[in-house]
Motif scaffolding. Structure first.
Motif, PDB file in Angstrom:
ATOM      1  N   ALA A   8      -2.105 -31.801 -11.592  1.00 54.32           N
ATOM      2  CA  ALA A   8      -1.404 -32.061 -10.160  1.00 54.32           C
ATOM      3  C   ALA A   8       0.131 -31.953 -10.568  1.00 54.32           C
ATOM      4  O   ALA A   8       0.555 -31.188  -9.849  1.00 54.32           O
ATOM      5  CB  ALA A   8      -1.713 -33.215  -9.528  1.00 54.32           C
ATOM      6  N   ASN A 274      -0.280 -30.609  -4.064  1.00 58.03           N
ATOM      7  CA  ASN A 274      -0.535 -31.320  -5.317  1.00 58.03           C
ATOM      8  C   ASN A 274       0.220 -32.694  -5.186  1.00 58.03           C
ATOM      9  O   ASN A 274      -0.138 -33.613  -5.919  1.00 58.03           O
ATOM     10  CB  ASN A 274       0.207 -30.401  -6.335  1.00 58.03           C
ATOM     11  N   ILE A 277      -2.365 -35.173  -4.260  1.00 60.31           N
ATOM     12  CA  ILE A 277      -3.287 -35.548  -5.511  1.00 60.31           C
ATOM     13  C   ILE A 277      -2.807 -36.463  -6.340  1.00 60.31           C
ATOM     14  O   ILE A 277      -3.139 -37.541  -6.780  1.00 60.31           O
ATOM     15  CB  ILE A 277      -3.577 -34.257  -6.077  1.00 60.31           C
TER      16      ILE A 277
END
Length: 295
Positions: A8, A274, A277
């Motif tokens: 990520a 991202n 995450i």
């Protein structure tokens, strides 16, 4: 768990670089001769996961593949013809080029795509040849630009808007007496005196057969390393080349404002995805250390 965190994070870095490239394009949307830059992304090589040393009597077996992230591999200039607009200034020049290359296999012209590139079945990449003004770079090496916003300085040297000397067809800086209104410049860059009709110089136009091998150096300039000169096919303008020089015109930027805004939004959304995450993994690790660790 940490592998997912790194994946990520690599996605965030890639989208940030993509965002920087797009904002650079938008900032130069009104820069004459500016060529749009595309950010090329690719994933890291996949890893094959196998189970080995399992229960007694079991042999090793493959579990599957796992991706380890993505990266911004390179930034590529899109060397295509920009729109030409009339300025009526005699110091402004625009190159209009539409050159083709024959395909040895078919004998027809190579069908370049909208980015001026053609990928053959075997993976070979061929770029559409482009013409450039030859100028003197900051380090003394020859640079190339499509920005024809020129002016004569006090010494009569023809220079770019950033102060680089414009080179003639003989490789020397173009020097003129008086102002550009005293001269005629034809479609091949030949400069002649209005008073005598004699040729006094010629603006140097260089053709690069593989412009994809050029490197940006700033201020709208490109350079070609000595190692790539032969492969890039650098040569002087020839009579058969479909290239025209227009005085009183400027070539605009190739940046598409609407498409750039869409790309900017997509990069922002991918970055945020991202980021969420990473936050999820951070909370999971926090719970693992502070809660599960007490049990």
């Amino acid at each position: 768990m940490l592998r997912g965190l790194y994946t990520a994070a690599s996605g965030m870095i890639t989208q940030q670089r993509r965002h920087d490239t797009i904002t650079q394009n938008i900032a130069n949307i009104n820069t004459p001769g500016y060529k749009e830059v595309e950010s090329i992304e690719r994933s890291f090589p996949e890893m094959l996961i196998s189970l080995s040393g399992g229960d007694q009597g079991q042999t090793s077996r493959q579990i599957g593949r796992i991706n380890t992230g993505v990266l911004a591999e390179e930034s590529v200039s899109v060397n295509v013809q920009g729109d030409v607009r009339q300025t009526n200034s005699l110091d402004d020049f625009a190159i209009v080029s539409e050159m083709n290359l024959p395909n040895p296999a078919t004998g027809q012209n190579i069908p370049f795509d909208a980015s001026g590139k053609y990928v053959a079945d075997n993976g070979t990449i061929t770029y559409r040849p482009q013409a450039f003004f030859a100028v003197t770079g900051k380090d003394g090496e020859t640079g190339y630009t499509r920005d024809g916003n020129f002016q004569l300085d006090g010494a009569g040297n023809l220079r770019t808007s950033t102060g680089n000397a414009v080179l003639g067809s003989n490789g020397n800086p173009v020097t003129l007496q008086g102002s550009m209104s005293d001269y005629n410049v034809d479609s091949r860059g030949v400069i002649s005196s209005k008073q005598t009709g004699q040729q006094v110089g010629q603006i140097g136009i260089t053709v690069v057969n593989q412009p994809g091998l050029m490197t940006r150096t700033g201020d709208g300039l490109f350079q070609i390393s000595a190692a790539n000169t032969a492969e890039a096919g650098v040569r002087q303008l020839q009579a058969a080349d479909n290239v025209e020089l227009r005085q009183g015109y400027l070539e605009g930027s190739t940046v598409d404002a609407a498409a750039s805004m869409v790309e900017l939004s997509a990069a922002l959304r991918a970055y945020e995805a991202n980021q969420k995450i990473v936050q999820f993994y951070d909370k999971s690790l926090d719970k693992t250390v502070n809660d599960v660790g007490r049990v």
